[in-house]
Design a protein around this motif. Sequence first.
Motif, PDB file in Angstrom:
ATOM      1  N   VAL A 388      41.579  58.845 -12.681  1.00  0.00           N
ATOM      2  CA  VAL A 388      40.319  58.849 -12.427  1.00  0.00           C
ATOM      3  C   VAL A 388      39.758  59.012 -11.780  1.00  0.00           C
ATOM      4  CG1 VAL A 388      40.076  56.792 -13.073  1.00  0.00           C
ATOM      5  CG2 VAL A 388      42.025  57.322 -14.617  1.00  0.00           C
ATOM      6  N   ARG A 389      40.100  58.594 -10.387  1.00  0.00           N
ATOM      7  CA  ARG A 389      39.286  58.534  -9.243  1.00  0.00           C
ATOM      8  C   ARG A 389      39.018  59.451  -8.618  1.00  0.00           C
ATOM      9  NH1 ARG A 389      40.484  59.429  -4.418  1.00  0.00           N
ATOM     10  NH2 ARG A 389      42.546  59.295  -4.470  1.00  0.00           N
ATOM     11  N   LYS A 390      39.725  60.915  -8.360  1.00  0.00           N
ATOM     12  CA  LYS A 390      38.737  62.037  -8.213  1.00  0.00           C
ATOM     13  C   LYS A 390      37.707  62.726  -9.701  1.00  0.00           C
ATOM     14  CE  LYS A 390      42.622  63.232  -5.776  1.00  0.00           C
ATOM     15  NZ  LYS A 390      43.933  64.077  -6.135  1.00  0.00           N
ATOM     16  N   ASN A 391      38.325  61.779 -11.201  1.00  0.00           N
ATOM     17  CA  ASN A 391      37.165  62.672 -11.877  1.00  0.00           C
ATOM     18  C   ASN A 391      36.455  61.616 -12.168  1.00  0.00           C
ATOM     19  OD1 ASN A 391      38.561  64.896 -13.582  1.00  0.00           O
ATOM     20  ND2 ASN A 391      40.118  63.592 -12.982  1.00  0.00           N
ATOM     21  N   LEU A 392      35.811  60.956 -11.582  1.00  0.00           N
ATOM     22  CA  LEU A 392      34.755  60.678 -11.778  1.00  0.00           C
ATOM     23  C   LEU A 392      33.496  60.296 -10.744  1.00  0.00           C
ATOM     24  CD1 LEU A 392      36.561  56.206 -11.752  1.00  0.00           C
ATOM     25  CD2 LEU A 392      35.063  57.789 -13.293  1.00  0.00           C
ATOM     26  N   HIS A 403      26.503  55.778  -5.105  1.00  0.00           N
ATOM     27  CA  HIS A 403      27.790  55.887  -6.842  1.00  0.00           C
ATOM     28  C   HIS A 403      28.279  54.617  -7.015  1.00  0.00           C
ATOM     29  CE1 HIS A 403      31.304  58.141  -8.054  1.00  0.00           C
ATOM     30  NE2 HIS A 403      30.811  57.819  -8.777  1.00  0.00           N
ATOM     31  N   TYR A 404      27.753  54.387  -7.912  1.00  0.00           N
ATOM     32  CA  TYR A 404      28.106  53.145  -9.148  1.00  0.00           C
ATOM     33  C   TYR A 404      28.960  53.467  -9.958  1.00  0.00           C
ATOM     34  CZ  TYR A 404      23.667  52.642  -6.207  1.00  0.00           C
ATOM     35  OH  TYR A 404      23.168  51.899  -5.929  1.00  0.00           O
ATOM     36  N   LEU A 405      29.967  52.582  -9.908  1.00  0.00           N
ATOM     37  CA  LEU A 405      31.001  52.393 -11.481  1.00  0.00           C
ATOM     38  C   LEU A 405      30.715  51.389 -12.682  1.00  0.00           C
ATOM     39  CD1 LEU A 405      34.415  53.508  -9.329  1.00  0.00           C
ATOM     40  CD2 LEU A 405      33.048  55.228 -10.490  1.00  0.00           C
ATOM     41  N   VAL A 406      31.094  51.903 -13.405  1.00  0.00           N
ATOM     42  CA  VAL A 406      31.438  50.663 -14.220  1.00  0.00           C
ATOM     43  C   VAL A 406      32.337  51.224 -15.287  1.00  0.00           C
ATOM     44  CG1 VAL A 406      30.397  50.032 -16.737  1.00  0.00           C
ATOM     45  CG2 VAL A 406      28.102  50.912 -15.039  1.00  0.00           C
ATOM     46  N   ASP A 407      33.339  49.928 -15.377  1.00  0.00           N
ATOM     47  CA  ASP A 407      34.877  50.175 -15.557  1.00  0.00           C
ATOM     48  C   ASP A 407      34.849  48.988 -17.392  1.00  0.00           C
ATOM     49  OD1 ASP A 407      37.663  50.008 -16.569  1.00  0.00           O
ATOM     50  OD2 ASP A 407      38.339  49.561 -14.599  1.00  0.00           O
ATOM     51  N   ALA A 408      33.893  49.931 -18.592  1.00  0.00           N
ATOM     52  CA  ALA A 408      34.817  48.965 -19.741  1.00  0.00           C
ATOM     53  C   ALA A 408      35.803  49.224 -20.262  1.00  0.00           C
ATOM     54  CB  ALA A 408      33.403  49.636 -20.713  1.00  0.00           C
ATOM     55  N   TYR A 409      35.976  47.591 -20.935  1.00  0.00           N
ATOM     56  CA  TYR A 409      37.017  47.659 -21.533  1.00  0.00           C
ATOM     57  C   TYR A 409      38.434  47.230 -20.099  1.00  0.00           C
ATOM     58  CZ  TYR A 409      35.240  49.384 -25.446  1.00  0.00           C
ATOM     59  OH  TYR A 409      34.729  49.771 -25.594  1.00  0.00           O
ATOM     60  N   ASP A 470      22.110  58.356 -13.581  1.00  0.00           N
ATOM     61  CA  ASP A 470      22.652  59.202 -12.815  1.00  0.00           C
ATOM     62  C   ASP A 470      23.438  59.193 -11.412  1.00  0.00           C
ATOM     63  OD1 ASP A 470      20.252  58.481 -10.968  1.00  0.00           O
ATOM     64  OD2 ASP A 470      19.315  60.556 -11.052  1.00  0.00           O
ATOM     65  N   ARG A 471      23.557  58.382 -10.835  1.00  0.00           N
ATOM     66  CA  ARG A 471      24.440  57.978  -9.788  1.00  0.00           C
ATOM     67  C   ARG A 471      25.548  56.919 -10.486  1.00  0.00           C
ATOM     68  NH1 ARG A 471      24.356  61.675  -6.998  1.00  0.00           N
ATOM     69  NH2 ARG A 471      25.841  60.229  -5.827  1.00  0.00           N
ATOM     70  N   THR A 472      26.234  56.920 -11.764  1.00  0.00           N
ATOM     71  CA  THR A 472      26.880  55.766 -12.120  1.00  0.00           C
ATOM     72  C   THR A 472      27.873  56.747 -13.179  1.00  0.00           C
ATOM     73  OG1 THR A 472      25.209  54.350 -11.967  1.00  0.00           O
ATOM     74  CG2 THR A 472      27.124  53.724 -13.506  1.00  0.00           C
ATOM     75  N   SER A 473      28.996  56.564 -13.050  1.00  0.00           N
ATOM     76  CA  SER A 473      30.068  56.989 -13.789  1.00  0.00           C
ATOM     77  C   SER A 473      30.877  55.590 -14.472  1.00  0.00           C
ATOM     78  CB  SER A 473      31.226  57.598 -12.066  1.00  0.00           C
ATOM     79  OG  SER A 473      30.557  58.533 -11.580  1.00  0.00           O
ATOM     80  N   VAL A 474      31.070  56.242 -15.762  1.00  0.00           N
ATOM     81  CA  VAL A 474      31.974  55.525 -16.669  1.00  0.00           C
ATOM     82  C   VAL A 474      33.250  55.193 -16.984  1.00  0.00           C
ATOM     83  CG1 VAL A 474      31.799  53.980 -18.408  1.00  0.00           C
ATOM     84  CG2 VAL A 474      29.090  54.505 -17.840  1.00  0.00           C
ATOM     85  N   SER A 550      30.919  65.164 -18.678  1.00  0.00           N
ATOM     86  CA  SER A 550      29.483  64.776 -17.759  1.00  0.00           C
ATOM     87  C   SER A 550      28.655  65.463 -18.130  1.00  0.00           C
ATOM     88  CB  SER A 550      30.382  65.956 -16.693  1.00  0.00           C
ATOM     89  OG  SER A 550      30.274  67.277 -16.863  1.00  0.00           O
ATOM     90  N   ARG A 551      27.704  65.145 -17.705  1.00  0.00           N
ATOM     91  CA  ARG A 551      26.036  65.368 -17.951  1.00  0.00           C
ATOM     92  C   ARG A 551      25.539  66.869 -18.070  1.00  0.00           C
ATOM     93  NH1 ARG A 551      20.726  62.162 -15.772  1.00  0.00           N
ATOM     94  NH2 ARG A 551      21.802  60.239 -16.053  1.00  0.00           N
ATOM     95  N   GLY A 552      25.726  67.425 -18.878  1.00  0.00           N
ATOM     96  CA  GLY A 552      25.566  68.719 -18.637  1.00  0.00           C
ATOM     97  C   GLY A 552      24.089  69.796 -17.640  1.00  0.00           C
TER      98      GLY A 552
END
Length: 552
Positions: A388-392, A403-409, A470-474, A550-552
């Motif tokens: 998960v970490r690598k794919n974010l 780089h920012y993260l949002v963790d829903a649930y 554009d600098r945030t992964s969810v 990912s945003r293509g």
Amino acid sequence: MSTQTELKRVATQEIEPIRPKQSKKGKIRKYKPKTVDPTSALGVLQFEIDEILAEFNLTRNTILNDVGCILNEERDGPMHRLYHREVNSVEVLKAGANGEGLALIPSPVDTDKKQIALIPFALPGDLVRIKTFKTHPHYVECDLLEVIKPSGKRNDDLIECKYFGKCSGCQLQHLTYEDQLAFKKRTVMNAYKFFAPKLMEEKVVPEVGETMRSPLEFGYRTKLTPHFDLPKRMKGNGERPALGFGHKGRPQWRGNADGGSGPMLDIEECIIGTKIINKGMSNERARFEKEFTKYQKGATILLREHTKVVDPQTPIEEQLDEGSTDIEGKISYLQIADEENEKPLVKTCVTNTRQIVTEYINGFTFQFSAGEFFQNNNSILPSVTDYVRKNLQIEGSKPEDPHYLVDAYCGSGLFSITSSKGVDRVIGVEVSADSVAFAERNAKANGVDNCKFIVGKAEKIFGSIDTPADRTSVILDPPRKGCDDVFLKQLAEYNPARIVYISCNVHSQARDVEYFIKETENGNCFKIESLRGFDFFPQTHHVESICVLSRG
Ligand SMILES: C[S@@+](CC[C@H](N)C(=O)[O-])C[C@H]1O[C@@H](n2cnc3c(N)ncnc32)[C@H](O)[C@@H]1O
């Protein structure tokens, strides 16, 4: 209304079990279809049935059973006897996502018609003898009586548990572990075929990766919840109710009568549970043996593994928290060697839902209430959290880029905390206030100071995010039912750089991914980068799935 929304909301399919009852004079009983979620086990079965029909050029009408007739006749009436019968030399065609075999058998009442048979513990390619025992409009539930000629994949010598073939817990013990992983890969592929048909047609779903294996194939489950019922006929008659797990099939094919014949099986050991969980089960059974007359109704017993680092200079017994006790009232524990820790680790089994439990993953420590959600297979978590970490990571980023993260649930913070290194800020949202309190506490205990958690439904996050999209992964890790439309629409509006969607129900994941890409405003800017199953539950049909967008 879009097709997707129809799929999600108008989920009426006639799949309520029919129990023949004595009809009241003059009253005609009508079959009442029940609404089911299409992504539930029974909903998925409808897709699997349609697939077989298409393959054999049959229609739903060809397999329609006269349930009204059975419903209106006395138990053991002529229709009931016709429908509920033994059938010999049945060739199993497919494996359903729930682990059962699916076959086409002749209709008992019409030579032009057929029935779909659902046969637990039967594998594609097996030639079997079965007994049909419950009729539904478009399928019949069966018991496996005999495997006349086994499929090349079947290896009954691999079966480790004496209750296999009877217990509802495991479905795949007669397959090699490689074949179990292949079964789960197929489940992921089928889920996207059934629930993301537009994406499949456009060929935008990538090839499904190999299922990630669990380091432990048995003895991995850190939580079990044996149950007992107390039906009226048992109250006060001195007979101890069965304590264990749900009954799934008749065990004739295995020649095994252990566990009793009621709806609950009496089970003293579960080989997919960890050692200490089984010790707890044995303690709680001994206690139940003495105390069952005190119960007024059925109940579920919680068994949750708890790990503690202990001081080698102090007697272990003095350092134990509340936990399952043996017949002498002493807390049962297991001491384990752990190369990472200099101090010894001790495992106990917690039965109190409010007791705080600790797990160690990849050098991080997690605490949570025993009754709250936490993943159940500790052995696979280091690889999953790494994945998960690598794919974010945002492609093409330099270390100095924000780089920012949002963790829903987010639960008690598992993915937020294990992915927080090298990230500027993490914000998690979770509906359970108790879990959020633990997420905050876990971040602190692990020296992580860039995480913030809020209590609320997942969509509440969009009122709090101030990070550039554009600098945030969810991270998405919803419960089995998946995400709802409100959340997915707002997620698309936010338009993050990457999404890592973890799911314990790949069918609702596939539905959500198609909805997100095809039905939301910015959805078409996203592409599915990868898709892969993770085997959190060896020997069972369950598969977790991770889809990376990912945003293509
Ligand atoms: C599958 S668990 C994942 C938890 C966490 N990611 C982990 O791995 O430990 C799903 C979590 O979603 C929470 N949840 C359920 N519905 C929710 C909603 N509408 N909004 C936010 N959280 C929700 C549950 O309480 C549960 O903790």
